[in-house]
Design a protein around this motif. Sequence first.
Motif, PDB file in Angstrom:
ATOM      1  N   ALA A   1       0.823  -1.216   0.000  1.00 39.82           N
ATOM      2  CA  ALA A   1       0.000   0.000   0.000  1.00 39.82           C
ATOM      3  C   ALA A   1       0.853   1.261   0.000  1.00 39.82           C
ATOM      4  CB  ALA A   1      -0.928  -0.006   1.211  1.00 39.82           C
ATOM      5  N   LEU A   2       2.026   1.198   0.636  1.00 38.41           N
ATOM      6  CA  LEU A   2       2.930   2.355   0.669  1.00 38.41           C
ATOM      7  C   LEU A   2       3.712   2.516  -0.635  1.00 38.41           C
ATOM      8  CD1 LEU A   2       4.534   2.039   4.240  1.00 38.41           C
ATOM      9  CD2 LEU A   2       2.979   3.845   3.465  1.00 38.41           C
ATOM     10  N   HIS A   3       3.733   1.471  -1.468  1.00 39.47           N
ATOM     11  CA  HIS A   3       4.583   1.418  -2.658  1.00 39.47           C
ATOM     12  C   HIS A   3       6.060   1.411  -2.257  1.00 39.47           C
ATOM     13  CE1 HIS A   3       0.924   3.653  -4.513  1.00 39.47           C
ATOM     14  NE2 HIS A   3       0.748   2.337  -4.555  1.00 39.47           N
ATOM     15  N   TRP A   4       6.346   0.736  -1.133  1.00 36.41           N
ATOM     16  CA  TRP A   4       7.714   0.545  -0.665  1.00 36.41           C
ATOM     17  C   TRP A   4       8.111  -0.911  -0.884  1.00 36.41           C
ATOM     18  CZ3 TRP A   4       9.281   3.239   4.557  1.00 36.41           C
ATOM     19  CH2 TRP A   4       9.028   4.622   4.475  1.00 36.41           C
TER      20      TRP A   4
ATOM     21  N   ALA B   1      11.007  11.030   2.692  1.00 32.18           N
ATOM     22  CA  ALA B   1      10.458  12.244   2.082  1.00 32.18           C
ATOM     23  C   ALA B   1       9.525  11.941   0.926  1.00 32.18           C
ATOM     24  CB  ALA B   1      11.599  13.148   1.611  1.00 32.18           C
ATOM     25  N   ASP B   2       9.743  10.818   0.269  1.00 33.55           N
ATOM     26  CA  ASP B   2       8.964  10.474  -0.919  1.00 33.55           C
ATOM     27  C   ASP B   2       7.803   9.574  -0.504  1.00 33.55           C
ATOM     28  OD1 ASP B   2       8.032  10.043  -3.451  1.00 33.55           O
ATOM     29  OD2 ASP B   2       9.645   8.673  -4.038  1.00 33.55           O
ATOM     30  N   LEU B   3       6.714  10.194  -0.072  1.00 31.27           N
ATOM     31  CA  LEU B   3       5.560   9.441   0.425  1.00 31.27           C
ATOM     32  C   LEU B   3       4.376   9.673  -0.498  1.00 31.27           C
ATOM     33  CD1 LEU B   3       4.372   7.656   2.673  1.00 31.27           C
ATOM     34  CD2 LEU B   3       3.756   9.750   3.897  1.00 31.27           C
ATOM     35  N   ASP B   4       3.990   8.633  -1.228  1.00 24.69           N
ATOM     36  CA  ASP B   4       2.866   8.694  -2.155  1.00 24.69           C
ATOM     37  C   ASP B   4       2.189   7.330  -2.114  1.00 24.69           C
ATOM     38  OD1 ASP B   4       1.027   9.249  -4.108  1.00 24.69           O
ATOM     39  OD2 ASP B   4       2.449   9.061  -5.772  1.00 24.69           O
ATOM     40  N   TYR B   5       1.250   7.178  -1.193  1.00 24.27           N
ATOM     41  CA  TYR B   5       0.723   5.843  -0.915  1.00 24.27           C
ATOM     42  C   TYR B   5      -0.718   5.688  -1.392  1.00 24.27           C
ATOM     43  CZ  TYR B   5      -1.756   7.757   3.216  1.00 24.27           C
ATOM     44  OH  TYR B   5      -2.590   8.452   4.054  1.00 24.27           O
ATOM     45  N   ASP B   6      -1.172   4.439  -1.382  1.00 23.28           N
ATOM     46  CA  ASP B   6      -2.544   4.086  -1.742  1.00 23.28           C
ATOM     47  C   ASP B   6      -3.435   4.344  -0.525  1.00 23.28           C
ATOM     48  OD1 ASP B   6      -4.975   2.817  -2.244  1.00 23.28           O
ATOM     49  OD2 ASP B   6      -4.078   0.963  -2.993  1.00 23.28           O
ATOM     50  N   PHE B   7      -4.162   5.450  -0.541  1.00 23.14           N
ATOM     51  CA  PHE B   7      -4.934   5.879   0.627  1.00 23.14           C
ATOM     52  C   PHE B   7      -5.942   4.813   1.051  1.00 23.14           C
ATOM     53  CE2 PHE B   7      -8.393   8.088   2.773  1.00 23.14           C
ATOM     54  CZ  PHE B   7      -7.749   9.001   3.592  1.00 23.14           C
ATOM     55  N   ASP B   8      -6.758   4.367   0.124  1.00 23.98           N
ATOM     56  CA  ASP B   8      -7.783   3.373   0.469  1.00 23.98           C
ATOM     57  C   ASP B   8      -7.159   2.022   0.817  1.00 23.98           C
ATOM     58  OD1 ASP B   8      -9.855   5.191   0.092  1.00 23.98           O
ATOM     59  OD2 ASP B   8     -10.057   4.690  -2.038  1.00 23.98           O
ATOM     60  N   GLY B   9      -6.117   1.655   0.094  1.00 24.00           N
ATOM     61  CA  GLY B   9      -5.470   0.381   0.358  1.00 24.00           C
ATOM     62  C   GLY B   9      -4.833   0.333   1.739  1.00 24.00           C
TER      63      GLY B   9
ATOM     64  N   ALA C   1      -5.648   2.254   4.289  1.00 23.62           N
ATOM     65  CA  ALA C   1      -6.743   2.314   5.270  1.00 23.62           C
ATOM     66  C   ALA C   1      -7.328   0.929   5.508  1.00 23.62           C
ATOM     67  CB  ALA C   1      -7.826   3.279   4.796  1.00 23.62           C
ATOM     68  N   ASP C   2      -7.489   0.155   4.454  1.00 27.05           N
ATOM     69  CA  ASP C   2      -8.026  -1.203   4.601  1.00 27.05           C
ATOM     70  C   ASP C   2      -7.104  -2.072   5.457  1.00 27.05           C
ATOM     71  OD1 ASP C   2     -10.249  -0.600   3.089  1.00 27.05           O
ATOM     72  OD2 ASP C   2      -9.466  -1.476   1.232  1.00 27.05           O
ATOM     73  N   VAL C   3      -5.803  -1.991   5.199  1.00 22.74           N
ATOM     74  CA  VAL C   3      -4.840  -2.770   5.981  1.00 22.74           C
ATOM     75  C   VAL C   3      -4.891  -2.355   7.445  1.00 22.74           C
ATOM     76  CG1 VAL C   3      -2.394  -3.282   6.327  1.00 22.74           C
ATOM     77  CG2 VAL C   3      -3.318  -3.132   4.004  1.00 22.74           C
ATOM     78  N   MET C   4      -4.941  -1.065   7.687  1.00 25.15           N
ATOM     79  CA  MET C   4      -4.928  -0.561   9.058  1.00 25.15           C
ATOM     80  C   MET C   4      -6.201  -0.938   9.809  1.00 25.15           C
ATOM     81  SD  MET C   4      -3.172   3.132   8.272  1.00 25.15           S
ATOM     82  CE  MET C   4      -3.288   3.740   9.961  1.00 25.15           C
ATOM     83  N   ARG C   5      -7.341  -0.865   9.141  1.00 29.14           N
ATOM     84  CA  ARG C   5      -8.588  -1.276   9.795  1.00 29.14           C
ATOM     85  C   ARG C   5      -8.560  -2.763  10.119  1.00 29.14           C
ATOM     86  NH1 ARG C   5     -11.026   1.858   5.537  1.00 29.14           N
ATOM     87  NH2 ARG C   5     -11.547   3.947   6.307  1.00 29.14           N
TER      88      ARG C   5
ATOM     89  N   PHE D   1      -2.470   8.602   8.182  1.00 24.93           N
ATOM     90  CA  PHE D   1      -3.629   8.397   9.065  1.00 24.93           C
ATOM     91  C   PHE D   1      -4.904   8.271   8.237  1.00 24.93           C
ATOM     92  CE2 PHE D   1      -6.459  10.516  12.483  1.00 24.93           C
ATOM     93  CZ  PHE D   1      -6.778   9.290  13.063  1.00 24.93           C
ATOM     94  N   PRO D   2      -4.938   7.402   7.231  1.00 24.71           N
ATOM     95  CA  PRO D   2      -6.127   7.319   6.374  1.00 24.71           C
ATOM     96  C   PRO D   2      -7.363   6.810   7.101  1.00 24.71           C
ATOM     97  CG  PRO D   2      -4.614   5.525   5.874  1.00 24.71           C
ATOM     98  CD  PRO D   2      -3.885   6.467   6.795  1.00 24.71           C
ATOM     99  N   VAL D   3      -7.186   6.018   8.189  1.00 29.66           N
ATOM    100  CA  VAL D   3      -8.367   5.525   8.902  1.00 29.66           C
ATOM    101  C   VAL D   3      -9.113   6.652   9.607  1.00 29.66           C
ATOM    102  CG1 VAL D   3      -7.520   3.183   9.219  1.00 29.66           C
ATOM    103  CG2 VAL D   3      -6.946   4.928  10.915  1.00 29.66           C
ATOM    104  N   GLY D   4      -8.455   7.798   9.792  1.00 26.33           N
ATOM    105  CA  GLY D   4      -9.110   8.971  10.361  1.00 26.33           C
ATOM    106  C   GLY D   4      -9.561   9.961   9.312  1.00 26.33           C
TER     107      GLY D   4
END
Length: 299
Positions: free
Chosen positions: A157-160, A192-200, A202-206, A230-233
């Motif tokens: 989800a982070l593309h890391w 510094a290079d943070l461009d992640y899958d917001f919904d993806g 959030a799903d993992v975190m939930r 903090f996509p779950v918020g």
Amino acid sequence: MTSDTYDKNNVTGMSSGAPAVLRYSAFTDDPEGGNPAGVVLDASALDDAAMLAIAAEVGYSETAFVTAGDASARRFQVRYFSPLAEVAFCGHATVALAVALAEQLGAGDLLFDTPVGEIPVATAIDPADGTARATLTSVPAHSRAAAPRELDATLEALHWSVDDLDAALPPHVAFGGNEHLVLAAASRSRLADLDYDFDGLADVMRRHGWTTVHLVWRESPYLFHARDPFPVGGVVEDPATGAAAAAFGGYLRTLGLITAPSTIGIRQGEDMGRPSDLRIDVSAEDGRVRVTGGAVPIG
């Protein structure tokens, strides 16, 4: 202490009526920096739906609500809401609330009864310039190694990739009031290079019950840089995350990187234009972590 112990009609000595929403930025001395938080000093008449609606309207990552309290005893019942849901504990909103109360009641010790337990907070006001600071003491903090399935889903989800991680700081799920996945980046540029899958994400975190993903880079043994999705918020990123800082203190102790009482600096928010400074004090014996920062009114 139960809510019945409090004087619900005089939470902080404020008059009755529609509750005022104060706005503070925590872990900074500049309203343009830090993490903004809403503060409602008298939420005694509000139900869950009303508090959630206020938090959504304010739009900050969290708003703290004093639902009952005793100003003379300096003890208050506190709940926290993000724009999407109630949060069991929030560090930056705790600091913001403590500073707001210190400005009204005077500096000194406070005790917050929160969904995760009692949170003592010490406040001080600098007589020279009137700036206020607060030090919260977390519930006992600890961590455990992240499971491979937890790590793999998060990295996707982070593309890391695994190569983006610092092998000396292994992935852990850390707790300091709520759970955060701690991932250490191998370089400052990766952080510094943070461009992640917001919904993806959030799903993992939930799925795993995490509040944020605490991404860090170690500049030195006593200074770390951090970012907290903090996509779950409903928030892309937190500029300062006191609860994650407390959990991170437990993480450092679990790894054996803290063997004597130590003070660690955490620099957060730089990459999103809201620099924040958090200080954590960690001992090898005491399971609790002390998180210190200032807060200033916004507007």
